[in-house]
Scaffold this active site. Structure first.
Site, short mmCIF file in Angstrom:
data_model
loop_
_atom_site.label_atom_id
_atom_site.label_comp_id
_atom_site.label_asym_id
_atom_site.label_seq_id
_atom_site.Cartn_x
_atom_site.Cartn_y
_atom_site.Cartn_z
N LEU A 62 0.82 -1.21 0.00
CA LEU A 62 0.00 0.00 0.00
C LEU A 62 0.86 1.26 0.00
CD1 LEU A 62 -2.86 -0.99 2.47
CD2 LEU A 62 -2.63 -1.40 0.04
N SER A 63 2.14 1.08 -0.30
CA SER A 63 3.06 2.21 -0.45
C SER A 63 3.24 3.04 0.81
CB SER A 63 2.65 3.12 -1.60
OG SER A 63 2.77 2.42 -2.78
N GLU A 115 13.73 6.67 -2.75
CA GLU A 115 13.44 5.23 -2.90
C GLU A 115 14.52 4.55 -3.75
OE1 GLU A 115 10.26 3.95 -1.73
OE2 GLU A 115 10.83 1.91 -2.27
N ASP A 144 3.64 5.44 -7.22
CA ASP A 144 3.29 5.48 -5.79
C ASP A 144 3.42 6.89 -5.23
OD1 ASP A 144 3.18 2.82 -6.28
OD2 ASP A 144 4.95 2.29 -5.11
N TYR A 194 11.92 -7.24 -8.72
CA TYR A 194 11.38 -5.99 -9.29
C TYR A 194 12.43 -5.35 -10.20
CZ TYR A 194 9.15 -1.43 -9.55
OH TYR A 194 8.55 -0.27 -10.02
C1 GLA Z 1 5.70 -0.85 -6.90
C2 GLA Z 1 6.48 0.34 -7.46
C3 GLA Z 1 5.66 1.12 -8.48
C4 GLA Z 1 5.08 0.21 -9.54
C5 GLA Z 1 4.42 -1.02 -8.90
C6 GLA Z 1 4.00 -2.04 -9.93
O1 GLA Z 1 4.60 -0.40 -6.17
O2 GLA Z 1 6.86 1.19 -6.42
O3 GLA Z 1 6.44 2.14 -9.06
O4 GLA Z 1 6.06 -0.18 -10.46
O5 GLA Z 1 5.25 -1.67 -7.97
O6 GLA Z 1 3.00 -1.52 -10.72
#
Ligand code: GLA
Length: 415
Positions: free
Chosen positions: A138-139, A173, A185, A235
């Site tokens: 959820l960032s 980040e 995000d 990622y």
């Molecule tokens: C994470 C990253 C975003 C995006 C998503 C996947 O949340 O922080 O920038 O790439 O993954 O959509």
């Protein structure tokens, strides 16, 4: 902080959360702070497209971090995290990455950028805490970075444009946390608007607010409560695989910059030049970009069924082509699909754990959650968590009147 203290902050109502953070600041530093809130985000559709200069559709939610910040008359700055019950002091002229505690790096990276961009940061006190769950996708990290960038800007009256603050947050980040995230995000946390999704073009950063009227439905997040350890490295690897795809296609199409410029037809014609893996990654991204635009149209005309079908298609692509799902996420989506009152479900965010996002009929929410919780426990022998979320505004100053300070009706206002 100890786990029990973490739960205490997480369980507070928004009003009490603001008062708790403010009171902590007063207890520790004995002067009145400026208050900022910064939300977590959901993403309705458009996953792993942001760093490919594509389209996304995130929204800020009603879970946030609260910052209390004020001047310090000593030479260093002091940060205190209520969620971790830890202090960090640092030299404002030279903020550096640290090994422990790791949470501080999200803030130190932001401070570093202010200094590197020539904004003279003066010593301050800052208390932060809130109810955005960490590791749930959820960032909470973007909420930390954006809230702090906003708070520093406001405290110093630097008047830095919002887009620059978003880039400062993303830099933290990338360089102090080590995840080469896209812009989604930070953009969502900073720019969110009540009851609106943001349709964002991650190439031009032009955006439009799209009213979200879910009628009898709500957004329910199901938290797998796992984050598999390969999440961050995988990622960064996906980013590289997309870049590999671009370098292959550039040989035939020298003008393309990113997968944003690529069509399914171009991929099909040159498929022999790709490994199967890279072809799958690229195909997913191109399809997902198309899906976001079509999904925005669904929402514009109120066709929730069609929108939900696209969520399922996104999940399928993330699981089998982009390979960022995991057994827990696949299980929750498959089970959700079987239930009455569910029109869409998919994994959300970077993947390898975190949450699924589901569109669920309001009066089915309780049975939806309890059925999934039981099935999940039976299968994985651990708990699933859930959050019913509302779409709210982005990072903002919180103004408190005297009555509100006494604990009545706290409402955030954008400045
Ligand atoms: C994470 C990253 C975003 C995006 C998503 C996947 O949340 O922080 O920038 O790439 O993954 O959509």
């Amino acid at each position: 902080m100890s786990h029990s203290e973490a739960l205490k902050v997480n369980e507070l109502s928004p009003e009490l959360q603001v008062l708790t953070i403010r009171n902590r600041f007063l207890e520790i530093f004995e002067h009145d702070p400026l208050l900022i809130r910064s939300p977590g985000r959901i993403n309705l559709i458009g996953e792993h497209t942001d760093y490919n200069e594509g389209f996304v559709m995130p929204a800020a939610i009603d879970r946030d971090l609260v910052f209390a910040i004020g001047w310090a008359d000593e030479s260093d700055a002091t940060l205190y995290s209520v969620n971790h019950d830890e202090f960090v002091r640092f030299d404002v002229a030279d903020p550096k990455k640290i090994t422990k505690p790791f949470w501080a790096n999200y803030l130190l990276g932001v401070a570093r950028q202010f200094v590197d961009r020539g904004y003279p940061v003066k010593p301050f006190h800052c208390v932060v805490g809130g109810n955005v769950p960490t590791g749930a996708g959820l960032s909470s990290s973007a909420a930390l970075e954006c809230g702090f960038a906003f708070a520093l800007n406001h405290l110093h009256s630097f008047n830095i444009p919002t887009l620059e603050l978003i880039h400062i947050a993303q830099w933290a980040e990338h360089h102090f946390v080590g995840v080469k995230c896209g812009i989604m995000d930070q953009f969502a946390s900073m720019m969110g608007k009540e009851e609106m999704a943001i349709v964002l073009d991650c190439r031009s950063l032009s955006y439009a607010y799209l009213p979200i009227d879910l009628k009898d439905y709500s957004i329910v997040l199901c938290d797998t409560m796992v984050k598999h350890s390969l999440a961050d490295s995988a990622y960064n690897k996906r980013r590289q695989e997309c870049e590999t795809g671009i370098s292959i296609l550039k040989k035939s199409f020298p003008n393309i910059q990113s997968l944003r410029d690529v069509s399914l037809d171009m991929l099909e014609k040159h498929r022999d030049a790709f490994t199967e893996k890279v072809l799958n990654r690229c195909t997913y991204v191109v399809q997902e970009n198309n899906r976001v635009l079509a999904a925005a149209e669904d929402l514009r005309i109120g066709d929730l069924e069609s929108f939900g079908q696209k969520m399922y298609a996104t999940h399928e692509g993330l699981s089998s082509q982009y390979e960022v799902s995991c057994a827990e996420l696949d299980f929750l989506v498959n089970e959700a699909k079987k239930l009455h009152g569910v029109i869409g479900s998919r994994m959300m965010g970077g993947g390898f754990g975190g949450c699924t996002i589901n569109i669920v009929l309001k009066n089915e929410i309780d049975s939806f959650i309890s059925t999934l919780r039981d099935a999940y426990y039976k299968n994985f022998h651990h708990e699933m968590n859930s959050y019913v979320v509302a779409i709210k505004g982005g990072t903002s100053v919180i103004s408190l009147s005297t009555d509100q300070i006494k604990g009545i009706n706290i409402s955030p206002t954008k400045q």
